[in-house]
Write a protein that holds these residues in place. Sequence first.
Motif, PDB file in Angstrom:
ATOM      1  N   GLU A  83       0.828  -1.211   0.000  1.00  0.00           N
ATOM      2  CA  GLU A  83       0.000   0.000   0.000  1.00  0.00           C
ATOM      3  C   GLU A  83       0.861   1.260   0.000  1.00  0.00           C
ATOM      4  O   GLU A  83       0.586   2.230  -0.727  1.00  0.00           O
ATOM      5  CB  GLU A  83      -0.917  -0.008   1.226  1.00  0.00           C
ATOM      6  CG  GLU A  83      -1.992   1.066   1.227  1.00  0.00           C
ATOM      7  CD  GLU A  83      -3.085   0.823   0.205  1.00  0.00           C
ATOM      8  OE1 GLU A  83      -3.703   1.815  -0.250  1.00  0.00           O
ATOM      9  OE2 GLU A  83      -3.336  -0.349  -0.155  1.00  0.00           O
ATOM     10  N   ARG A 125       2.422   1.727  -3.427  1.00  0.00           N
ATOM     11  CA  ARG A 125       1.451   2.250  -4.401  1.00  0.00           C
ATOM     12  C   ARG A 125       1.120   3.718  -4.141  1.00  0.00           C
ATOM     13  O   ARG A 125       0.716   4.437  -5.054  1.00  0.00           O
ATOM     14  CB  ARG A 125       0.183   1.398  -4.379  1.00  0.00           C
ATOM     15  CG  ARG A 125       0.400   0.017  -4.996  1.00  0.00           C
ATOM     16  CD  ARG A 125      -0.797  -0.884  -4.850  1.00  0.00           C
ATOM     17  NE  ARG A 125      -0.594  -2.157  -5.550  1.00  0.00           N
ATOM     18  CZ  ARG A 125      -1.305  -3.258  -5.328  1.00  0.00           C
ATOM     19  NH1 ARG A 125      -2.262  -3.255  -4.395  1.00  0.00           N
ATOM     20  NH2 ARG A 125      -1.046  -4.363  -6.006  1.00  0.00           N
ATOM     21  N   ALA A 126       1.325   4.149  -2.889  1.00  0.00           N
ATOM     22  CA  ALA A 126       1.096   5.560  -2.555  1.00  0.00           C
ATOM     23  C   ALA A 126       2.266   6.447  -2.971  1.00  0.00           C
ATOM     24  O   ALA A 126       2.200   7.663  -2.822  1.00  0.00           O
ATOM     25  CB  ALA A 126       0.832   5.700  -1.063  1.00  0.00           C
ATOM     26  N   GLN A 157       2.111  10.018   3.228  1.00  0.00           N
ATOM     27  CA  GLN A 157       1.676   8.840   2.474  1.00  0.00           C
ATOM     28  C   GLN A 157       1.743   7.573   3.315  1.00  0.00           C
ATOM     29  O   GLN A 157       0.899   6.687   3.193  1.00  0.00           O
ATOM     30  CB  GLN A 157       2.530   8.676   1.212  1.00  0.00           C
ATOM     31  CG  GLN A 157       2.141   9.588   0.064  1.00  0.00           C
ATOM     32  CD  GLN A 157       2.774  10.965   0.164  1.00  0.00           C
ATOM     33  OE1 GLN A 157       3.237  11.358   1.246  1.00  0.00           O
ATOM     34  NE2 GLN A 157       2.800  11.706  -0.923  1.00  0.00           N
ATOM     35  N   GLU A 211      -1.305   7.502   5.529  1.00  0.00           N
ATOM     36  CA  GLU A 211      -2.484   7.121   4.756  1.00  0.00           C
ATOM     37  C   GLU A 211      -2.502   5.611   4.512  1.00  0.00           C
ATOM     38  O   GLU A 211      -3.559   4.967   4.601  1.00  0.00           O
ATOM     39  CB  GLU A 211      -2.507   7.882   3.423  1.00  0.00           C
ATOM     40  CG  GLU A 211      -2.757   9.382   3.583  1.00  0.00           C
ATOM     41  CD  GLU A 211      -2.567  10.153   2.287  1.00  0.00           C
ATOM     42  OE1 GLU A 211      -2.134   9.531   1.285  1.00  0.00           O
ATOM     43  OE2 GLU A 211      -2.859  11.367   2.258  1.00  0.00           O
ATOM     44  N   ALA A 212      -1.346   5.049   4.212  1.00  0.00           N
ATOM     45  CA  ALA A 212      -1.268   3.607   3.990  1.00  0.00           C
ATOM     46  C   ALA A 212      -1.538   2.840   5.281  1.00  0.00           C
ATOM     47  O   ALA A 212      -2.229   1.811   5.280  1.00  0.00           O
ATOM     48  CB  ALA A 212       0.112   3.247   3.438  1.00  0.00           C
TER      49      ALA A 212
END
Length: 863
Positions: free
Chosen positions: A543, A546-547, A562, A565-566
């Motif tokens: 994740e 991908r961020a 980021q 957020e992940a």
Amino acid sequence: MKKTRFAHRSEQNLAFFKKLNPYDHLNNRQTMSRQSLQEILSVVQHPSHYLGTEINALRKDLEKVRLRFALAFPDLYEVGMSHVGIQILYHILNDRQAIAAERLFAPGLDLEARLRAGRIPLCSLESGLPLSDFDIVGFSLLYELNYTNILTMLNLSGVPFYARDRDESHPLIIAGGPCTFNPEPLADFFDAMVLGDGELVVLELADAWLAWKDSGADREALLKTWASIEGVYVPSFFRTDMDSKGLQVVSPKFPEYRSVRKAVVSDLNKVPFPSSPVIPFGKPIHDRLSLEVCRGCTRGCRFCQAGMIYRPVRERAPREILSLAEQALANTGYDEISLLSLSTGDYSAIQVLVERLMSRWGAERIAISLPSLRVGSLTKELMEQIKRVRKTGFTVAPEAGSERLRNVINKNVTERALEETVQNAFGLGWRLIKLYFMIGLPTETKADLDAIVELVRRLQKVRAPGGRNKNITVSLSTFIPKAHTPFQWCPQISLEESKDKIHMLRGKLKGGGIRFKWQNPEVSLLEGLWARGDRRLSRLLVEAYRAGCRFDGWSDKFRYKQWLEAIDACSVDVDFYTTRVRDLEEPLPWDHIDCGVSKDFLKQEWEKALEGGVTPDCRDGECNLCGVCDMETIKPVTFQDEGDLKVRDLPDRRPKSHLYKKLQVYYAKRGQAKYFGHLELVKIFIRAFRRARIPLRFSEGFHPAPKFSFESALPVGIESVEERFVVEVPVHVAPEVVLEGVNPELPLGLGITACGNVHRRSPGVVPRLAQYRVTLKKDTFSEDKLTDFLEKKAWPMTKTNRKGRSKTIDLRPLVKKLRLLSATTADMALEEQAGQMVRPTDVLRQVFGLSEESLKLATILKG
């Protein structure tokens, strides 16, 4: 200077022009990948890092080998090429005729974007083979915050992240390095992981693969064979379950494979160490010859994972080190030897070894650095030897400010020893000392933090002779508990507490020659998360990748937002892995990994830490019963007897004559060599002269340097038929010796074309014309813009240097010729004079308004 003055110029000296393409033997797929990469090197930073044509790099015909082994390092080239481990494995594997080992590094963000835009796979440096076409890909796991880069490298190559998603068409993905001692956060991504020393294991893995390939069996059969090798962990042979407390428990699928014990090389003198290491282009983190003098440390610092997992102490024999130094210096041309170990000062024969090295190499201005020194081992006599050529770095790691807390962590350093060390360093001429401390250590109190301030202030008051300025750099990091240490059960301090302590110390440690540095506590928090994580974190890594998270250990690339957020998207409880107090009896994610040190010993050390007790070093005393040694095969190896290593009757290595002369050297810079920056080029030539055994004259002072003087600094991306420099050598060195000796030592694209004695004093800098031919690849030239420029009597141009200072010059009189040969080709002649230097790209930008990318893609040939 006319050609006739240089008798030592011949067509054979230009033979290197025929070698500008070293990839003639590649197959179509490799050639396409290599050509695609070459097309974009001009527009990325540090293009020389991606060439793969370094001195001592090994290139095999992949059609003639049976096993293609990729050594993948999940960080930038300048970091990876500073790692001794990858050099060791590279040479061990390539010594086998049937195996080709090639290197891959995480591409910089700019190159990654270009690769994606052009649908170009990540390829090896040596042959340009895509990572996906290798048989085995081995990653070096040295740092938790490199983990996202692993996914970058796999994704760029079209290789699925998870081992369960890969099939026979994909390479086997394996890993080694200290991070594998808690393999669980990455277990889902790897087919196998190596624990401990890799020199012997990597060959066992290779031999097993070769036999398996002949057998035609499936992958699981190979993995079962690998699992039988000591030090090899196959994650798919273990399953994970949750207990009633929400803790992940790892259990074996096969009764005969319940735990994995690390591999140990019992005698370093019986395994290979590279005497011809690859010499990196550019500026690696550690740009010197690294010789491992010892592996393992039994000082017993309770926070130190390396000190636990690399036990026991195994020293390399002094004679072996001297022999390696002799060979490797001859094969590299380095001017500094770094003696590597977890604690180099504890090497039994360190004093006599350094004396012998300095007596042998000091006259050739080769310095010695000892990057890991314990305070008690840094004697005045040792410092006297180190400073003989030049003063290399000086770092002291008290770790804690108070003696009480140093006892807790078993860092047996007294304040008196610290003060004596600093006093000796300043007294011997060092002007900068670096001090390392940690915050958040177990049992730490405010008094311990205040003790850091008091200790630094006391050391600041140590007088330097003659009233010289002295500086102290204080580096601070947050303590991160690691697996297989007595502190593996400890909580890590919270992010807020870490920030508060750093802020407090920063406020008290400033001014008076003190520089304060600290690691970002957000970085420390994430490192702590991965250091003691389990398999549930694999989804988080994907994740975060991908961020857009990449190079998380680099402050300018770290993206904490980021990551948060992940973490939120994956519902990961960071405190569960970091700040939670662990019970001594709870299952740990790495319980099935046997580092040799028993869990009972770690518990005893934890209890002793709480009591402030210390544990002595066992290398020369009684065994502490940590569990590593069997005292037969695995035991401490030290070399106390100095024997005939004592310095006596050594040959005088000083130059035979104090008379020197100047040589004018002409050289060409073509093909891939255009990617060398000027400082990089200077270093390449100096090392080539050293490898060619050509003596040089050095400057005087604290940092002696060879006396080279280059006429001009050719910008990166520009080729030249003829450049020149002056070098000072002893009078007996003939020009033809330089031609014949140095050319074979230069990388592809560089070649000396002429050399002669300088018979008269230079008249100084005089204006000269530099001729250029420019061929555009992306744009075309405008005849109207050219006409407009030629009709102008003046063309002011403002240039700004790196310090922000601006200067306006008139471009028009410096452009002596500018003529279009076609819509994409132009010739120009520029006058070069002091204070009025102008580059061809300045002219192209000013006259034709070309973009930066167009200029970088253009072919510019000088001469």
